[in-house]
Write a protein that holds these residues in place. Structure first.
Motif, PDB file in Angstrom:
ATOM      1  N   CYS A 161       0.850  -1.197   0.000  1.00 36.81           N
ATOM      2  CA  CYS A 161       0.000   0.000   0.000  1.00 36.81           C
ATOM      3  C   CYS A 161       0.881   1.241   0.000  1.00 36.81           C
ATOM      4  O   CYS A 161       1.902   1.275   0.700  1.00 36.81           O
ATOM      5  CB  CYS A 161      -0.889  -0.001   1.249  1.00 36.81           C
ATOM      6  SG  CYS A 161      -1.961   1.452   1.320  1.00 36.81           S
ATOM      7  N   ARG A 163      -0.509   4.373   0.599  1.00 39.30           N
ATOM      8  CA  ARG A 163      -1.307   5.494   1.106  1.00 39.30           C
ATOM      9  C   ARG A 163      -0.833   6.050   2.445  1.00 39.30           C
ATOM     10  O   ARG A 163      -1.102   7.199   2.763  1.00 39.30           O
ATOM     11  CB  ARG A 163      -2.775   5.109   1.172  1.00 39.30           C
ATOM     12  CG  ARG A 163      -3.401   5.066  -0.201  1.00 39.30           C
ATOM     13  CD  ARG A 163      -4.861   5.415  -0.178  1.00 39.30           C
ATOM     14  NE  ARG A 163      -5.305   5.724  -1.524  1.00 39.30           N
ATOM     15  CZ  ARG A 163      -5.492   6.945  -1.985  1.00 39.30           C
ATOM     16  NH1 ARG A 163      -5.301   7.985  -1.201  1.00 39.30           N
ATOM     17  NH2 ARG A 163      -5.854   7.134  -3.229  1.00 39.30           N
ATOM     18  N   PHE A 164      -0.194   5.246   3.238  1.00 36.53           N
ATOM     19  CA  PHE A 164       0.369   5.717   4.510  1.00 36.53           C
ATOM     20  C   PHE A 164      -0.631   6.502   5.360  1.00 36.53           C
ATOM     21  O   PHE A 164      -0.331   7.611   5.802  1.00 36.53           O
ATOM     22  CB  PHE A 164       1.633   6.563   4.259  1.00 36.53           C
ATOM     23  CG  PHE A 164       2.793   5.763   3.737  1.00 36.53           C
ATOM     24  CD1 PHE A 164       3.675   5.142   4.609  1.00 36.53           C
ATOM     25  CD2 PHE A 164       2.983   5.606   2.364  1.00 36.53           C
ATOM     26  CE1 PHE A 164       4.740   4.376   4.126  1.00 36.53           C
ATOM     27  CE2 PHE A 164       4.048   4.841   1.876  1.00 36.53           C
ATOM     28  CZ  PHE A 164       4.924   4.229   2.762  1.00 36.53           C
ATOM     29  N   CYS A 165      -1.820   5.975   5.575  1.00 39.88           N
ATOM     30  CA  CYS A 165      -2.749   6.600   6.517  1.00 39.88           C
ATOM     31  C   CYS A 165      -2.038   6.693   7.869  1.00 39.88           C
ATOM     32  O   CYS A 165      -1.277   5.790   8.232  1.00 39.88           O
ATOM     33  CB  CYS A 165      -4.025   5.769   6.646  1.00 39.88           C
ATOM     34  SG  CYS A 165      -4.903   5.593   5.092  1.00 39.88           S
ATOM     35  N   PHE A 167      -2.601   6.221  10.894  1.00 35.94           N
ATOM     36  CA  PHE A 167      -2.748   5.213  11.964  1.00 35.94           C
ATOM     37  C   PHE A 167      -2.235   3.841  11.565  1.00 35.94           C
ATOM     38  O   PHE A 167      -2.163   2.943  12.395  1.00 35.94           O
ATOM     39  CB  PHE A 167      -4.243   5.078  12.328  1.00 35.94           C
ATOM     40  CG  PHE A 167      -5.139   4.820  11.133  1.00 35.94           C
ATOM     41  CD1 PHE A 167      -5.269   3.548  10.615  1.00 35.94           C
ATOM     42  CD2 PHE A 167      -5.819   5.857  10.512  1.00 35.94           C
ATOM     43  CE1 PHE A 167      -6.064   3.299   9.510  1.00 35.94           C
ATOM     44  CE2 PHE A 167      -6.626   5.632   9.411  1.00 35.94           C
ATOM     45  CZ  PHE A 167      -6.746   4.344   8.898  1.00 35.94           C
ATOM     46  N   PRO A 171       1.652  -0.131   5.182  1.00 32.06           N
ATOM     47  CA  PRO A 171       2.713   0.177   4.218  1.00 32.06           C
ATOM     48  C   PRO A 171       4.105  -0.170   4.731  1.00 32.06           C
ATOM     49  O   PRO A 171       5.010  -0.433   3.946  1.00 32.06           O
ATOM     50  CB  PRO A 171       2.582   1.699   4.025  1.00 32.06           C
ATOM     51  CG  PRO A 171       1.177   2.009   4.402  1.00 32.06           C
ATOM     52  CD  PRO A 171       0.831   1.057   5.507  1.00 32.06           C
ATOM     53  N   GLN A 205      -4.907  -4.268  -0.510  1.00 29.77           N
ATOM     54  CA  GLN A 205      -5.173  -3.263   0.527  1.00 29.77           C
ATOM     55  C   GLN A 205      -5.892  -2.054  -0.048  1.00 29.77           C
ATOM     56  O   GLN A 205      -6.676  -1.407   0.639  1.00 29.77           O
ATOM     57  CB  GLN A 205      -3.864  -2.821   1.198  1.00 29.77           C
ATOM     58  CG  GLN A 205      -3.171  -3.916   1.962  1.00 29.77           C
ATOM     59  CD  GLN A 205      -3.985  -4.429   3.143  1.00 29.77           C
ATOM     60  OE1 GLN A 205      -4.950  -3.799   3.559  1.00 29.77           O
ATOM     61  NE2 GLN A 205      -3.604  -5.566   3.676  1.00 29.77           N
ATOM     62  N   THR A 206      -5.599  -1.731  -1.305  1.00 32.09           N
ATOM     63  CA  THR A 206      -6.361  -0.703  -2.027  1.00 32.09           C
ATOM     64  C   THR A 206      -6.616  -1.317  -3.407  1.00 32.09           C
ATOM     65  O   THR A 206      -6.076  -0.871  -4.405  1.00 32.09           O
ATOM     66  CB  THR A 206      -5.565   0.614  -2.158  1.00 32.09           C
ATOM     67  OG1 THR A 206      -4.279   0.292  -2.699  1.00 32.09           O
ATOM     68  CG2 THR A 206      -5.376   1.314  -0.835  1.00 32.09           C
ATOM     69  N   HIS A 239     -10.324   1.546  -1.871  1.00 31.60           N
ATOM     70  CA  HIS A 239     -10.168   2.822  -1.162  1.00 31.60           C
ATOM     71  C   HIS A 239     -11.103   3.832  -1.828  1.00 31.60           C
ATOM     72  O   HIS A 239     -11.158   3.898  -3.059  1.00 31.60           O
ATOM     73  CB  HIS A 239      -8.711   3.302  -1.258  1.00 31.60           C
ATOM     74  CG  HIS A 239      -8.440   4.473  -0.364  1.00 31.60           C
ATOM     75  ND1 HIS A 239      -8.863   5.747  -0.660  1.00 31.60           N
ATOM     76  CD2 HIS A 239      -7.825   4.556   0.842  1.00 31.60           C
ATOM     77  CE1 HIS A 239      -8.504   6.573   0.322  1.00 31.60           C
ATOM     78  NE2 HIS A 239      -7.879   5.870   1.240  1.00 31.60           N
ATOM     79  N   ARG A 278      -6.657  10.454   5.130  1.00 27.58           N
ATOM     80  CA  ARG A 278      -7.413   9.513   4.296  1.00 27.58           C
ATOM     81  C   ARG A 278      -7.584  10.009   2.856  1.00 27.58           C
ATOM     82  O   ARG A 278      -7.909   9.232   1.968  1.00 27.58           O
ATOM     83  CB  ARG A 278      -8.785   9.256   4.922  1.00 27.58           C
ATOM     84  CG  ARG A 278      -8.739   8.363   6.123  1.00 27.58           C
ATOM     85  CD  ARG A 278      -8.324   6.944   5.773  1.00 27.58           C
ATOM     86  NE  ARG A 278      -9.348   6.224   5.038  1.00 27.58           N
ATOM     87  CZ  ARG A 278      -9.207   4.980   4.574  1.00 27.58           C
ATOM     88  NH1 ARG A 278      -8.063   4.336   4.743  1.00 27.58           N
ATOM     89  NH2 ARG A 278     -10.169   4.381   3.930  1.00 27.58           N
TER      90      ARG A 278
HETATM   91 FE1  SF4 Z   1      -3.201   1.557   3.191  1.00 24.95          FE
HETATM   92 FE2  SF4 Z   1      -5.664   0.955   4.052  1.00 24.95          FE
HETATM   93 FE3  SF4 Z   1      -3.640   1.119   5.772  1.00 24.95          FE
HETATM   94 FE4  SF4 Z   1      -4.576   3.335   4.641  1.00 24.95          FE
HETATM   95  S1  SF4 Z   1      -5.722   1.943   6.028  1.00 24.95           S
HETATM   96  S2  SF4 Z   1      -2.410   2.782   4.844  1.00 24.95           S
HETATM   97  S3  SF4 Z   1      -5.105   2.597   2.620  1.00 24.95           S
HETATM   98  S4  SF4 Z   1      -3.847  -0.343   4.137  1.00 24.95           S
END
Ligand code: SF4
Ligand code: SAM
Length: 452
Positions: A161, A163-165, A167, A171, A205-206, A239, A278
């Motif tokens: 992934c 995106r590095f959200c 929380f 990733p 994951q996405t 996503h 997000r």
């Molecule tokens: Fe990636 Fe989903 Fe984690 Fe966000 S919540 S970093 S989109 S795996």
């Protein structure tokens, strides 16, 4: 050719924790080890190698695995030749501390190290073997997973992934996003269809960020739908920001793609969504839901929600409850925020106490139960096409399967109905989680009309 490890240790037991990606990875590992001469063991006590494929998404998941590792350490004491390995996200996340916390481990391997497992197991006969290299290119495209039986199979479409959200540890433990070549996906799906699998769930994951050359996610859905024998297609998790017109078009036009979408929102507060990184606002998310519902009649929606993220106040939390009612999710996975090392939010710490998180979680769960029940009640008296999976969990001479909207339907078993059949049922009564049904007909016709 068989390597040394295969001659010494031949039976492997794999225990899987966490998400469907992990289940799919365990099938991949089983395939890799089968080719190296290992066969599956039914229980750890019968195995020469026990592998735990782990999850690092929340602290709770890690604690469970550590408890299990202590149990297995006792088994190893009585059989020192047993090789004990930890795979997956937790192996990647805790690579340093693991060898201290569980010094009896023989093997630690991250999600990009599975093709080297036979060699690592061979080394682990003498010394602990650790391999947690992340590899931006590894898709295991040339590896054939050993899928478990059943009418539904999980097929990995993309790994990692980008995106590095704030929380999320994914990733860091699964590495950067990469898509599996469509040919490898289609070969796997054709093999599954030939074995009688009826439903494919594409994973990532996405997953809707899938792209390989000219093939985007919408095109991939069409390609999978062209495989004869496959009746139903689903995917998880998309996503919201990657939900392209092409994916929506494929969902709307491809009969095999089911009207069900797991679309994680995480929070109903713009302030929290921004802090989480997000990449969408509540307004944008609701706009997407509207587009989806317009394009795909009867669409069922589920989501993921986190309560108690850093800085979440009561107003933010109320906004999440509001959003859940506005969307009217069919179901939701709800989580207490768990601080994860390496993530962007880690250094910010926790601002919501465990007690408050617990209270908020109980509230979202109770509200979702009410919404799920209300949505299911609307189905009473309707027909639904159910893909039969097997005996219902509670037994009692009942069969169970899923409707197109991924709702569990149970109905009395009949000799002529078998797993893999598509049957039309009539919904007689409902709970928040199950539809109690009667069989309307055992043909292959779809009918959404009211029961007569
Ligand atoms: Fe990636 Fe989903 Fe984690 Fe966000 S919540 S970093 S989109 S795996
Ligand atoms: N990729 C998916 C997405 O973007 O929505 C989610 C994958 S993650 C494995 C599954 C869910 O775990 C997330 O949607 C989120 O709700 C939850 N989760 C992730 N990190 C978490 C954390 N640190 N604490 C609590 N829940 C978390």
């Amino acid at each position: 050719m068989m390597d040394d490890s295969a001659r010494v240790a031949r039976r492997v037991f794999i225990e899987t924790y966490g998400c469907q990606m992990n289940s799919a990875d365990s099938e991949l590992v089983a395939g890799v080890l089968r080719r190296a001469g290992y066969s599956p063991a039914a229980r750890p006590e019968e195995a020469d190698v026990v592998l735990l494929n782990t999850c690092a998404i929340r602290e709770h998941a890690e604690e469970r695995v550590l408890r299990r590792l202590s149990e297995l350490a006792r088994l190893k004491q009585s059989r020192p030749e047993l090789r004990l390995g930890l795979l997956g996200c937790m192996a990647q996340h805790n690579r340093v501390s693991l060898t201290e916390k569980a010094p009896w481990l023989d093997l630690v391997a991250g999600p990009d190290s599975y093709r080297r497992l036979p060699e690592l197991l061979s080394r682990a006969r003498f010394d602990p073997a650790v391999d947690v290299r992340l590899d931006r290119a590894e898709t295991y495209a040339d590896m054939v997973p050993e899928h478990q039986g059943g009418v539904r199979a999980f097929v990995t479409a993309m790994r990692g992934c980008d995106r590095f959200c704030a929380f999320c540890v994914v990733p860091y433990v699964r590495g950067r996003e990469r898509s599996v070549p469509p040919q490898a996906i289609l070969d796997d799906v054709r093999g599954l269809a030939a074995r009688g699998v009826k439903e494919i769930v594409l994973l990532g994951q996405t997953v809707n960020a899938y792209r390989f050359g000219e093939v985007d996610f919408g095109r991939l859905l069409h390609l999978v739908a062209d495989v004869d024998g496959i009746e139903r297609i689903r995917f998880t998790s998309p996503h919201p920001s990657d939900m392209s017109d092409s994916a929506i078009e494929a969902m709307a036009t491809e009969r095999k793609v089911q009207p069900w979408l797991h679309l994680p929102v995480q929070s109903g507060s713009d302030r929290m969504l921004a802090a989480m990184g997000r990449g969408y606002t509540v307004g944008e998310y609701l706009g997407l839901i509207e587009r989806l519902r317009t394009a795909i009649p009867g669409l069922a929606l589920s989501t993921d929600i986190i309560v108690g993220f850093h800085g979440e106040g009561d107003t933010d939390f109320r906004a999440t409850l509001d959003l859940m009612r506005t969307v009217g999710y069919d179901s939701a996975f709800t989580f207490k925020y768990s601080l994860r090392e390496h993530t962007r939010a880690f250094r910010l710490g926790d601002t919501v106490s465990e007690g408050e998180k617990g209270g908020r979680l109980a509230e979202v769960i109770a509200q979702q139960e009410r919404i799920s029940l209300e949505r299911n009640r609307r189905l009473a008296g309707e027909r639904a096409a159910v893909l039969v999976e097997g005996p219902a969990r509670r037994g009692g001479g009942m069969l169970a399967g899923k409707t197109p909207q991924f709702k569990t339907a149970v109905f009395p078993a009949v000799d002529s109905i078998h797993p893999g059949d598509l049957v039309t049922v009539c919904v007689e009564s409902v709970t928040a989680h199950t539809l109690q049904c009667a069989v309307a007909s055992a043909d292959r016709e779809f009918s959404d009309s009211v029961c007569t």
